[in-house]
Design an enzyme around this catalytic site. Sequence first.
Site, PDB file in Angstrom:
ATOM      1  N   GLY A  14       0.834  -1.209   0.000  1.00 29.38           N
ATOM      2  CA  GLY A  14       0.000   0.000   0.000  1.00 29.38           C
ATOM      3  C   GLY A  14       0.861   1.249   0.000  1.00 29.38           C
ATOM      4  N   GLY A  40      -3.604  -2.206  -2.264  1.00 25.57           N
ATOM      5  CA  GLY A  40      -2.172  -2.031  -2.559  1.00 25.57           C
ATOM      6  C   GLY A  40      -1.913  -2.306  -4.034  1.00 25.57           C
ATOM      7  N   TYR A 153     -15.882   2.187  10.841  1.00 23.25           N
ATOM      8  CA  TYR A 153     -14.423   2.154  10.679  1.00 23.25           C
ATOM      9  C   TYR A 153     -13.756   2.486  12.007  1.00 23.25           C
ATOM     10  CZ  TYR A 153      -9.783   3.302   8.870  1.00 23.25           C
ATOM     11  OH  TYR A 153      -8.439   3.345   8.642  1.00 23.25           O
TER      12      TYR A 153
END
Length: 342
Positions: A14, A40, A153
């Site tokens: 990433g 990524g 999140y």
Amino acid sequence: MERKTRVLITGGAGFIGSHLAELLLKKGYAVTIIDDLSTGKFANIAHLQNQADFQFVIDSIMNEMVLDRVVSMCDVIIHLAAAVGVKLIVEKPVHTIETNVVGTMKVLQAAVRYRVKVLIASTSEVYGKGNHIPFKEDDDVVLGPTTRSRWSYAASKMIDEFLALSYAHEKDIPIAILRLFNTIGPRQTGQYGMVVPRFIHQALSGEPLTVYGDGSQSRCFLHVNDAVQAIGTVAESAQAIGEVLNVGSTEEITIKDLANLVLTIRDQHFAHRLKKLARLSNEIVYIPYEEAYISGFEDMQRRVPDISKIGKIVGWKPKWTLRQSIEDIMNANLAERVQDNR
Ligand code: UDP
């Protein structure tokens, strides 16, 4: 010959992971990356492939057998693999929660089996709706309701932090937690909603810059070189074990001012390299949140870290200004375009 210390970076292909791999190889560590290339990119680490101390495993951290093997061979884990980007999180909350919580649990379980030190990358999102600026690591946390998916999140990363601290306590493994604030730099994509790569791409393509809401919301943007220095230093520090540490810039800017700064820097330093464009747009458009994100979104008005703790413990502080960071990203972006056109 003495064996080199091997660092495993989960999510190492990433944006942040690839810069971290570069730094650690330069510092003389052996580096293994595990990445499923979901967000990524192989291109991020392609230039490291020919280094003898670098190993790349394309797989998910959810694959326990593979994870067990790579952990068994390393001395330190830096756990960056996660679902990232507000856009992805709002659109795919199930994937976000599962990747973040189950993934971290598997990493910690493997670390316990081989008694390996783990650094967990957390996020400034865990400060939620806090309005006590700047955010300190031991502040209380207020999140929005569960019916607004953005908060999943923050909640998933809070569980990661709880898990890591509990594993450290009950299973006696060394851990440290880094709460990363907005990080920017070359190789970051705007594809998952991040504002700086989006504005820079828009400015260099002659498109209008898209400010969400009224642009009065503010952030502090840290150059990725500073971020990976912080991660590397914390990984080496015995004093940081058991600690939760903020990593971020304290240079605050509103999103509206950011849009203007990006345009100013482009016109001052890069306009001559953009001659092919018929017209350099200086337009900034304001897009209501309801149009920018699907429903369930609530933005954060301000987000500023208190970085005195990490300063005290490992002596880290940012070196890059926002202006330097934007110039660096524009430079990299233009260099990439030249290469693509070859
Ligand atoms: N933002 C914006 N235009 C864009 C993308 C993002 O105005 O094209 C805003 C977004 O609403 C937020 C800020 O920029 O207020 C930072 O967004 P980002 O997704 O980069 O990070 P985060 O919200 O996680 O701080």
